[in-house]
Design a protein around this motif. Structure first.
Motif, PDB file in Angstrom:
ATOM      1  N   PRO A 161       0.961  -1.231  -0.021  1.00 36.81           N
ATOM      2  CA  PRO A 161      -0.272   0.299  -0.321  1.00 36.81           C
ATOM      3  C   PRO A 161       0.853   1.510  -0.049  1.00 36.81           C
ATOM      4  O   PRO A 161       1.494   1.184   0.622  1.00 36.81           O
ATOM      5  N   LEU A 162       0.618   2.257  -1.409  1.00 35.75           N
ATOM      6  CA  LEU A 162       1.201   3.286  -0.585  1.00 35.75           C
ATOM      7  C   LEU A 162       0.339   4.539  -0.134  1.00 35.75           C
ATOM      8  O   LEU A 162      -1.144   4.598   0.000  1.00 35.75           O
ATOM      9  N   PHE A 163       0.810   5.902   0.262  1.00 40.42           N
ATOM     10  CA  PHE A 163       0.818   6.960   1.927  1.00 40.42           C
ATOM     11  C   PHE A 163       0.937   7.682   1.026  1.00 40.42           C
ATOM     12  O   PHE A 163       1.204   8.152   0.129  1.00 40.42           O
ATOM     13  N   LYS A 203      -6.298   4.256  -1.801  1.00 33.81           N
ATOM     14  CA  LYS A 203      -6.693   3.232  -2.397  1.00 33.81           C
ATOM     15  C   LYS A 203      -5.101   2.657  -3.341  1.00 33.81           C
ATOM     16  O   LYS A 203      -5.120   1.858  -4.008  1.00 33.81           O
ATOM     17  N   ALA A 204      -4.232   3.623  -3.647  1.00 33.41           N
ATOM     18  CA  ALA A 204      -2.765   2.999  -4.667  1.00 33.41           C
ATOM     19  C   ALA A 204      -2.437   1.699  -4.018  1.00 33.41           C
ATOM     20  O   ALA A 204      -2.081   2.085  -3.046  1.00 33.41           O
ATOM     21  N   GLN A 205      -1.452   1.549  -4.551  1.00 30.78           N
ATOM     22  CA  GLN A 205      -0.511   0.055  -3.933  1.00 30.78           C
ATOM     23  C   GLN A 205       0.271   0.221  -5.167  1.00 30.78           C
ATOM     24  O   GLN A 205       0.222   0.471  -6.684  1.00 30.78           O
ATOM     25  N   ASP A 206       1.675  -0.154  -5.031  1.00 31.94           N
ATOM     26  CA  ASP A 206       2.950   0.395  -5.349  1.00 31.94           C
ATOM     27  C   ASP A 206       2.900  -1.195  -6.717  1.00 31.94           C
ATOM     28  O   ASP A 206       1.712  -2.012  -6.131  1.00 31.94           O
ATOM     29  N   LEU A 207       3.710  -1.513  -7.569  1.00 31.54           N
ATOM     30  CA  LEU A 207       3.762  -2.528  -8.650  1.00 31.54           C
ATOM     31  C   LEU A 207       4.236  -3.900  -7.948  1.00 31.54           C
ATOM     32  O   LEU A 207       5.847  -3.463  -6.553  1.00 31.54           O
ATOM     33  N   PRO A 208       3.663  -4.927  -7.358  1.00 27.63           N
ATOM     34  CA  PRO A 208       4.383  -6.254  -7.429  1.00 27.63           C
ATOM     35  C   PRO A 208       6.241  -6.062  -7.143  1.00 27.63           C
ATOM     36  O   PRO A 208       6.691  -5.446  -8.498  1.00 27.63           O
TER      37      PRO A 208
END
Length: 410
Positions: A160-162, A169-174
């Protein structure tokens, strides 16, 4: 290969007996690869001296951006110090279109074989992307061929990104983390590594992953479909949405509505495209569509002139090198909460191909006109792209592959 960021349970391969090997491989196109070619076959290739190219490069590189106390003041305002950014900004195009254009480019062209140092016959080069908007850069060849990208019919996502300390709702790439070298680059596990070239396009790719996953959850036919059919159904929906955006938003924003409807007359008449065929003045092909080098290597490079030197990712970030607090020097230079698109020092630039601070979640209203952000001022303003002209911003001289830090890293 293991990845500490992904549970070992999810990384287990499909057991034998679970189906015919390859039966759920999803073809991205009727053509696995495309071809490059020329539109103007009779014209000789341009030949320029190194000195001429260096002179051109210097003439094209704009001076560094200078911060202002109020970024919305016109250049002639007595309250505005001598600056550059307002003169270079294109108020009609939001900064996000620069990176949507980069994402589209990576979907239709990829040539890992040719070199700028040698003469290449475009007709002999393979385009490892299909010359159509099918998102093969997102999907690869499907979950059967690239299982490390998928968890069932969904894409795997990163951490998760903050926005500083606020949840988003953002998330980094795996990403793959080398268990034997925690300091090694954490490469993204995605269909096209180029979509990790910078933090902005990286998060755009991540948004597309999450969009696919959301449609998987909302697919009403999933309970009545086998896994392969359900995946293809959602994949087609994602492609249609993406293609609509490219034609009805991106092209019209960049080229103008009149030009687009002149080439694609069916749009203005609200008729099917097979009843009003496109009017191509110079692009002609006999049998199989190809990617013209005059477009991919020349005309489409207009996006480089749209790059801003610095960006604000979200309104919560206070610092620069330290996301929590700006130094006096950063405040004086207008860099508190803003970052160079490229920088020789990793934590001051949005350089890619590695994990970035978790506080760097993008607020897309700063990159597209969302809920009126195009008319706001100060930190909340939508950042415009730079003008489509002959100049490149100064930080383009700090491309990550040429920075001293990059040369020292594994």
């Amino acid at each position: 290969m293991t990845n500490p960021t992904i549970s070992s349970k999810k990384l287990q391969p499909s057991a034998h007996g679970g189906g015919v090997r390859g039966d759920n491989a999803v073809a991205s196109s009727t053509l696995f690869t495309g071809r490059f070619g020329r539109m103007f076959r009779s014209l000789p290739a341009g030949v320029w001296s190194k000195e001429a190219l260096m002179t051109l490069g210097k003439a094209m590189t704009a001076d560094p951006e200078v911060a202002t106390s109020n970024p919305n003041l016109p250049a002639a305002s007595p309250e505005t110090p001598k600056h550059i950014q307002d003169d270079e900004e294109n108020a009609g195009i939001a900064a996000g279109y620069t990176y949507l254009g980069q994402f589209i480019d990576h979907d239709i062209t990829f040539d890992p074989a040719s070199s700028l140092q040698q003469q290449n016959d475009p007709n002999a080069l393979v385009d490892f992307r299909t010359p159509r908007l099918d998102l093969d850069s997102l999907y690869g060849r499907g979950p059967d061929d690239l299982p490390y990208m998928y968890d069932g019919n969904k894409f795997r996502l990163g951490r998760p990104l903050f926005a500083l300390d606020a949840a988003t709702k953002a998330q980094d790439l795996p990403r793959y983390i080398d268990p034997n070298d925690p300091k090694a680059r954490r490469r993204a596990l995605i269909g096209d590594k180029r979509n990790d070239e910078n933090v902005i396009v990286s998060q755009l790719h991540g948004a597309m992953l999450r969009f696919h996953n959301k449609l998987v959850d909302l697919n009403p036919r999933a309970p009545f479909q086998d896994a392969q059919t359900a995946f293809r159904d959602v994949q087609q929906q994602v492609r249609w949405h993406y293609q609509w955006i490219v034609v009805n938003d991106f092209l019209i924003k960049i080229c103008g509505e009149k030009t687009v409807k002149d080439i694609l007359p069916h749009l203005g008449k609200h008729r099917p495209i097979w009843e009003n065929e496109p009017r191509f003045a110079v692009y002609k092909y006999r049998d199989t569509p190809f990617m013209p080098v005059e477009f991919s290597v020349a005309a489409y490079r207009f996006g480089h002139s749209m790059v801003r030197p610095i960006y604000r990712l979200n309104t919560k970030l206070q610092g620069g090198a330290n996301p929590l607090e700006a130094t006096p020097s950063e405040k004086k230079r207008g860099l508190d909460g803003r970052f160079f698109i490229f920088a020789g020092v990793q934590n001051r630039g949005l350089n890619g191909f590695d994990e970035f601070p978790k506080q760097w979640a993008i607020d897309w209203s700063l990159f597209f006109d969302i809920d009126g952000s195009g008319t706001r001022g100060g930190k909340e303003r939508m950042q415009p792209a730079y003008k489509i002209d002959t100049s490149l911003v100064n930080p383009m001289g700090f491309l990550p592959e040429f920075s001293k830090e990059a040369l020292l890293r594994p």
